[in-house]
Enzyme design. Structure first.
Site, PDB file in Angstrom:
ATOM      1  CE  LYS A   1      -7.074 -14.071  -5.988  1.00 18.79           C
ATOM      2  NZ  LYS A   1      -6.461 -12.757  -5.689  1.00 18.79           N
TER       3      LYS A   1
ATOM      4  CE1 TYR B   1       1.087  -8.321  -3.929  1.00 22.52           C
ATOM      5  CE2 TYR B   1       0.472  -6.681  -5.556  1.00 22.52           C
ATOM      6  CZ  TYR B   1       0.181  -7.816  -4.816  1.00 22.52           C
ATOM      7  OH  TYR B   1      -1.030  -8.411  -4.977  1.00 22.52           O
TER       8      TYR B   1
ATOM      9  CB  THR C   1      -1.312  -8.221  -8.776  1.00 21.76           C
ATOM     10  OG1 THR C   1      -1.800  -8.105  -7.457  1.00 21.76           O
ATOM     11  CG2 THR C   1       0.021  -8.920  -8.747  1.00 21.76           C
TER      12      THR C   1
ATOM     13  CB  THR D   1      -6.788 -11.636  -9.348  1.00 19.06           C
ATOM     14  OG1 THR D   1      -5.984 -11.498  -8.187  1.00 19.06           O
ATOM     15  CG2 THR D   1      -5.919 -11.658 -10.588  1.00 19.06           C
ATOM     16  CG  ASP D   2      -7.825  -9.341  -4.196  1.00 21.90           C
ATOM     17  OD1 ASP D   2      -7.181 -10.350  -4.509  1.00 21.90           O
ATOM     18  OD2 ASP D   2      -7.432  -8.514  -3.341  1.00 21.90           O
TER      19      ASP D   2
ATOM     20  CB  SER E   1      -9.621  -5.479  -7.887  1.00 21.94           C
ATOM     21  OG  SER E   1      -9.339  -6.719  -7.303  1.00 21.94           O
TER      22      SER E   1
ATOM     23  CD  GLU F   1     -31.543 -28.895   5.444  1.00 23.91           C
ATOM     24  OE1 GLU F   1     -31.597 -29.033   6.678  1.00 23.91           O
ATOM     25  OE2 GLU F   1     -30.471 -28.899   4.810  1.00 23.91           O
TER      26      GLU F   1
HETATM   27  N1  GLU Z   1      -5.457  -7.051  -4.114  1.00 24.68           N
HETATM   28  C1  GLU Z   1      -4.940  -6.977  -5.447  1.00 24.68           C
HETATM   29  C2  GLU Z   1      -6.026  -6.742  -6.478  1.00 24.68           C
HETATM   30  O1  GLU Z   1      -7.012  -7.418  -6.552  1.00 24.68           O
HETATM   31  C3  GLU Z   1      -4.099  -8.128  -5.670  1.00 24.68           C
HETATM   32  C4  GLU Z   1      -4.673  -9.239  -6.414  1.00 24.68           C
HETATM   33  C5  GLU Z   1      -4.241  -9.257  -7.845  1.00 24.68           C
HETATM   34  O2  GLU Z   1      -4.388  -8.314  -8.605  1.00 24.68           O
HETATM   35  O3  GLU Z   1      -3.792 -10.317  -8.202  1.00 24.68           O
HETATM   36  O4  GLU Z   1      -5.892  -5.817  -7.212  1.00 24.68           O
END
Ligand code: GLU
Length: 323
Positions: free
Chosen positions: A159, A20, A7, A86-87, A53, A280
């Site tokens: 995340k 996007y 992103t 970020t994923d 990602s 457990e």
């Molecule tokens: N799905 C995207 C990725 O991980 C969007 C998440 C992001 O980059 O914030 O590249």
């Protein structure tokens, strides 16, 4: 700077919000969008990938690790910054933390808002990431993640929110530090082995075995565990309920898998806490491995690398206490 997409390099079709595409903009245009960044360090940039990602996997990990290692081996290089979606950033960060061998900093950075969004968070995150990688005290801390004015250790960061800019949290051990407009404060040291002290190496093509993650729930049956083993998984990570638990049907399937030589790691779907042995679930008898503090996606990374060394559950267990 090694770009992989995400992103931070994403463009919206129309502002604000909505759809996007990840990884549209070049790393050079991201640098240009962060005024003053080139006074923090002399920057050289290259593209390793241009993906969201969610498409990150073994091949890009290997290419990225190799590029980062050869950059770090260059005496003229102080540190490496990786732009990343970020994923799955926490998985890539932890992978690099285990296979890259250098005391120099490697800093992953992303953004929650696309580059074209109102109040895009990418430029400041990138600025702070470069400042962190260029800082003399960043060395020796393993791979770091910089976002939202925070510096996280690769092992600790997760995340935790689908959309908010404060999505990254270090839920167990706290932050590595804070960074505000390139002013940096480091706090703790990483608690587990990484980079220079890691026994793992960048895996060759095809070296990483298949490891599947299975999400436990009330009423879980055995079918998906059996299917994963049937599909060739050499390891399973269970996102168990509570303290890494499984109901009796799923537990029987997991025990059968472990008996057949498949490594079975019990992590937790709770998002926090230690999964301990023999609470457990009778790990000693069933041949299971407890994930300690690693969430399922990071447990998978460690198990894949661990399986390149051994299939012995007790030796694998030791790795979960070491990394
Ligand atoms: N799905 C995207 C990725 O991980 C969007 C998440 C992001 O980059 O914030 O590249």
């Amino acid at each position: 700077m090694l770009a992989t997409g995400g992103t931070i390099a994403g463009a919206q079709s129309s502002a604000p919000g909505g759809r996007y595409r990840s990884g549209v903009f070049s790393i050079r245009s991201l640098i240009a969008a962060a005024p003053g960044i080139e006074s923090l360090a002399r920057l050289e940039a290259a593209h390793v990938a241009s993906i969201g990602s969610q498409d990150m996997g073994e091949a890009v990990w290997r290419a990225l690790a190799r590029r980062a290692q050869s950059a770090l081996d260059d005496p003229a290089v102080t540190g490496v910054v990786v732009t990343h979606g970020t994923d799955t950033m926490e998985e890539t960060a932890y992978f690099l933390n285990l296979v890259v061998r250098s005391p120099k900093p490697v800093v992953l950075v992303g953004a929650m808002r696309p580059a074209t969004a109102m109040s895009a968070d990418g430029p400041m995150n990138l600025y702070n990431a470069v400042a962190t990688a260029a800082h003399p005290d960043a060395a020796g801390r393993g791979v770091l993640v910089v976002a939202n004015d925070e510096i996280h250790f690769a092992r600790e960061v997760a995340k935790t929110n689908t959309t908010q800019v404060g999505t990254f949290k270090s839920t167990h051990r706290g932050l590595a530090g804070l960074v505000s407009s390139a002013r940096i404060h480091f706090y703790g040291a990483p608690v587990r082995r990484h980079t220079m002290a890691s026994a793992f190496a960048i895996p060759g093509r095809g070296a990483l075995p298949r490891v599947d993650i299975l999400y436990a729930h009330a009423g879980m049956g055995r079918e998906l565990i059996d299917a994963a083993v049937g599909a060739g998984a050499r390891g399973l990570v269970i996102a168990g309920v509570g303290n890494g638990n499984l109901g009796s049907h799923a537990r029987a399937a997991a025990a059968a898998a472990a008996g057949a030589g498949v490594a079975v790691v019990r992590s937790s779907r709770t998002g926090g806490g230690i999964v301990e042995r023999n609470v457990e679930m009778d790990d000693d008898r069933l041949g299971f491995i407890a994930a300690d503090e690693l969430n399922p996606q990071k447990a998978r990374v460690l198990l894949m690398l661990g399986l390149t060394r051994t299939r012995d559950p007790l030796r694998l267990q030791e790795m979960f206490y070491t990394y």
